[in-house]
Design a protein around this motif. Structure first.
Motif, PDB file in Angstrom:
ATOM      1  N   GLN A  27       0.822  -1.206   0.000  1.00  0.00           N
ATOM      2  CA  GLN A  27       0.000   0.000   0.000  1.00  0.00           C
ATOM      3  C   GLN A  27       0.859   1.261   0.000  1.00  0.00           C
ATOM      4  O   GLN A  27       0.542   2.247  -0.673  1.00  0.00           O
ATOM      5  CB  GLN A  27      -0.921  -0.009   1.241  1.00  0.00           C
ATOM      6  CG  GLN A  27      -1.887   1.158   1.316  1.00  0.00           C
ATOM      7  CD  GLN A  27      -2.875   1.167   0.166  1.00  0.00           C
ATOM      8  OE1 GLN A  27      -3.144   0.143  -0.449  1.00  0.00           O
ATOM      9  NE2 GLN A  27      -3.406   2.343  -0.133  1.00  0.00           N
ATOM     10  N   LEU A  28       1.969   1.214   0.732  1.00  0.00           N
ATOM     11  CA  LEU A  28       2.888   2.346   0.773  1.00  0.00           C
ATOM     12  C   LEU A  28       3.482   2.615  -0.608  1.00  0.00           C
ATOM     13  O   LEU A  28       3.571   3.767  -1.058  1.00  0.00           O
ATOM     14  CB  LEU A  28       4.004   2.072   1.786  1.00  0.00           C
ATOM     15  CG  LEU A  28       5.061   3.179   1.951  1.00  0.00           C
ATOM     16  CD1 LEU A  28       4.396   4.466   2.437  1.00  0.00           C
ATOM     17  CD2 LEU A  28       6.144   2.732   2.928  1.00  0.00           C
ATOM     18  N   PHE A  29       3.868   1.544  -1.316  1.00  0.00           N
ATOM     19  CA  PHE A  29       4.402   1.708  -2.666  1.00  0.00           C
ATOM     20  C   PHE A  29       3.353   2.277  -3.612  1.00  0.00           C
ATOM     21  O   PHE A  29       3.661   3.095  -4.482  1.00  0.00           O
ATOM     22  CB  PHE A  29       4.915   0.360  -3.199  1.00  0.00           C
ATOM     23  CG  PHE A  29       6.339   0.070  -2.817  1.00  0.00           C
ATOM     24  CD1 PHE A  29       7.375   0.677  -3.509  1.00  0.00           C
ATOM     25  CD2 PHE A  29       6.646  -0.791  -1.777  1.00  0.00           C
ATOM     26  CE1 PHE A  29       8.697   0.424  -3.172  1.00  0.00           C
ATOM     27  CE2 PHE A  29       7.957  -1.035  -1.431  1.00  0.00           C
ATOM     28  CZ  PHE A  29       8.998  -0.431  -2.114  1.00  0.00           C
ATOM     29  N   ARG A  30       2.087   1.816  -3.441  1.00  0.00           N
ATOM     30  CA  ARG A  30       1.021   2.361  -4.291  1.00  0.00           C
ATOM     31  C   ARG A  30       0.872   3.851  -4.084  1.00  0.00           C
ATOM     32  O   ARG A  30       0.704   4.626  -5.032  1.00  0.00           O
ATOM     33  CB  ARG A  30      -0.300   1.647  -3.988  1.00  0.00           C
ATOM     34  CG  ARG A  30      -0.349   0.176  -4.409  1.00  0.00           C
ATOM     35  CD  ARG A  30      -1.751  -0.362  -4.338  1.00  0.00           C
ATOM     36  NE  ARG A  30      -1.787  -1.807  -4.495  1.00  0.00           N
ATOM     37  CZ  ARG A  30      -1.912  -2.668  -3.491  1.00  0.00           C
ATOM     38  NH1 ARG A  30      -2.028  -2.202  -2.244  1.00  0.00           N
ATOM     39  NH2 ARG A  30      -1.924  -3.945  -3.713  1.00  0.00           N
ATOM     40  N   ILE A  31       0.914   4.285  -2.831  1.00  0.00           N
ATOM     41  CA  ILE A  31       0.770   5.712  -2.516  1.00  0.00           C
ATOM     42  C   ILE A  31       1.923   6.509  -3.108  1.00  0.00           C
ATOM     43  O   ILE A  31       1.734   7.568  -3.699  1.00  0.00           O
ATOM     44  CB  ILE A  31       0.703   5.924  -0.992  1.00  0.00           C
ATOM     45  CG1 ILE A  31      -0.587   5.307  -0.437  1.00  0.00           C
ATOM     46  CG2 ILE A  31       0.787   7.410  -0.637  1.00  0.00           C
ATOM     47  CD1 ILE A  31      -0.661   5.325   1.075  1.00  0.00           C
ATOM     48  N   ILE A  32       3.144   5.972  -2.966  1.00  0.00           N
ATOM     49  CA  ILE A  32       4.329   6.681  -3.446  1.00  0.00           C
ATOM     50  C   ILE A  32       4.275   6.860  -4.956  1.00  0.00           C
ATOM     51  O   ILE A  32       4.488   7.956  -5.492  1.00  0.00           O
ATOM     52  CB  ILE A  32       5.621   5.937  -3.042  1.00  0.00           C
ATOM     53  CG1 ILE A  32       5.811   6.027  -1.522  1.00  0.00           C
ATOM     54  CG2 ILE A  32       6.830   6.520  -3.778  1.00  0.00           C
ATOM     55  CD1 ILE A  32       6.969   5.192  -1.011  1.00  0.00           C
ATOM     56  N   PHE A  33       3.938   5.771  -5.676  1.00  0.00           N
ATOM     57  CA  PHE A  33       4.027   5.828  -7.130  1.00  0.00           C
ATOM     58  C   PHE A  33       2.816   6.464  -7.791  1.00  0.00           C
ATOM     59  O   PHE A  33       2.859   6.825  -8.945  1.00  0.00           O
ATOM     60  CB  PHE A  33       4.253   4.424  -7.705  1.00  0.00           C
ATOM     61  CG  PHE A  33       5.649   3.929  -7.494  1.00  0.00           C
ATOM     62  CD1 PHE A  33       6.700   4.436  -8.231  1.00  0.00           C
ATOM     63  CD2 PHE A  33       5.921   2.959  -6.532  1.00  0.00           C
ATOM     64  CE1 PHE A  33       7.989   3.991  -8.034  1.00  0.00           C
ATOM     65  CE2 PHE A  33       7.214   2.516  -6.329  1.00  0.00           C
ATOM     66  CZ  PHE A  33       8.258   3.032  -7.076  1.00  0.00           C
ATOM     67  N   THR A  34       1.709   6.587  -7.060  1.00  0.00           N
ATOM     68  CA  THR A  34       0.529   7.234  -7.652  1.00  0.00           C
ATOM     69  C   THR A  34       0.442   8.707  -7.290  1.00  0.00           C
ATOM     70  O   THR A  34      -0.258   9.464  -7.949  1.00  0.00           O
ATOM     71  CB  THR A  34      -0.767   6.537  -7.187  1.00  0.00           C
ATOM     72  OG1 THR A  34      -0.825   6.538  -5.753  1.00  0.00           O
ATOM     73  CG2 THR A  34      -0.821   5.112  -7.705  1.00  0.00           C
TER      74      THR A  34
END
Length: 309
Positions: free
Chosen positions: A27-34
């Motif tokens: 979820q953290l990666f999704r937030i960072i990349f979006t």
């Protein structure tokens, strides 16, 4: 069993904790990349001027601007005209001896000779006496190619509309103006429409009859069915470029040309903000009142930082 945990329960809880931690990381990666900001090199950098950018008139940039604008016009028109038409990028070629950028010196007498007395000549007549000429620069013929657009009817080849973006050579005396004026007369005597775009302040504007207020830039739309009347869209450096309908044939729905949007796109893609030094005055220079206005505009946007221009 008092105080002891079953081995199976410990394994289940460990697996559950690992799964939760893994999902949290995803979820953290999704937030960072979006939500990450657009890289600097992909950020839009629109022209700081509301309409035509006078810095693009500089001969250093204009040939490229002209090429990009012709191509952008062709692409955007092609997407918005009926399928029975196509847009062709045509070329006008002529031989020019334009010497604006050269210091041309042609003396009345090409070779200067020293005065030689008859007595001296009689003594040295067997030896040819020469003098030192002066080095000059003469204008060499130059092959010039100018691009323009034609909207043609596919089935017949008939030119419905011709679109010209004027070049500096079209606006000053010489072969460039003669070649364009001849082409202009041919169009105006035909059944084709003409769109003439003048984004250059320097030079002599094309001939228009009657009285009208002077402007920095102008667009002329001449419809074959309304000649000799035509629409003139004039605007100053402080105004946006007018939006106007592109003339086709009477039964067609006419697309709207937004040259402002096209120029902003060209400015961004070509990254002119990296090449233009806004601490300097544009070429050609602005009128004094427009220079003051431009200075305030550029300082407000942080593009001019020097203390004196």
């Amino acid at each position: 069993m008092n105080g002891l945990r079953p081995a199976g329960l410990t394994v289940v809880r460990s697996q559950t904790s690992f799964k939760l931690a893994f999902e949290a990381i995803l979820q953290l990666f999704r937030i960072i990349f979006t939500t990450s900001p657009t890289p600097y090199y992909n950020q839009a950098m629109n022209s700081p001027f509301p309409g035509m950018n006078p810095y693009l008139e500089n001969p250093v940039f204009w040939a490229e601007v002209h090429h990009r604008l012709i191509t952008a016009l062709a692409d955007t028109i092609e997407e918005n005209i009926p399928p029975e038409y196509r847009v062709a990028i045509e070329q006008r070629t002529y031989l020019s001896e334009d010497s604006d950028s050269l210091l041309v010196g042609i003396p009345d007498v090409s070779v200067f000779t020293k005065q030689i007395s008859s007595q001296q000549y009689s003594v040295t007549n067997s030896q040819t006496s020469t003098s030192d000429g002066i080095t000059v620069i003469i204008p060499l013929p130059e092959h010039i190619t100018e691009n323009y657009l034609e909207i043609r009817e596919v089935s017949t080849g008939f030119v419905v509309t011709s679109i010209e973006v004027l070049s500096p050579k079209n606006k000053r005396p010489g072969e460039g103006r003669k070649a364009y004026e001849l082409k202009r007369k041919q169009i105006l005597a035909s059944l084709s429409n003409l769109v003439e775009i003048d984004f250059l302040r320097a030079g002599k504007p094309m001939l228009i009859l009657g009285e009208f207020p002077p402007t920095d830039y102008q667009i002329i739309v001449s419809r074959s069915v309304t000649r000799p009347q035509a629409k003139l869209y004039g605007f100053s450096i402080r105004e946006p470029i007018p939006v106007f309908p592109l003339p086709l044939q009477s039964e067609d729905t006419e697309p709207v040309l937004n040259l402002q949007s096209l120029l902003h796109g060209i400015y961004n893609r070509a990254r002119y903000h990296l090449a233009i030094n806004y601490n300097q005055e544009p070429v050609p220079p602005l009128k004094p009142e427009d220079a003051l206005w431009s200075d305030m505009l550029l300082r407000e946007q942080g593009l001019r930082t020097n203390s004196d221009v």
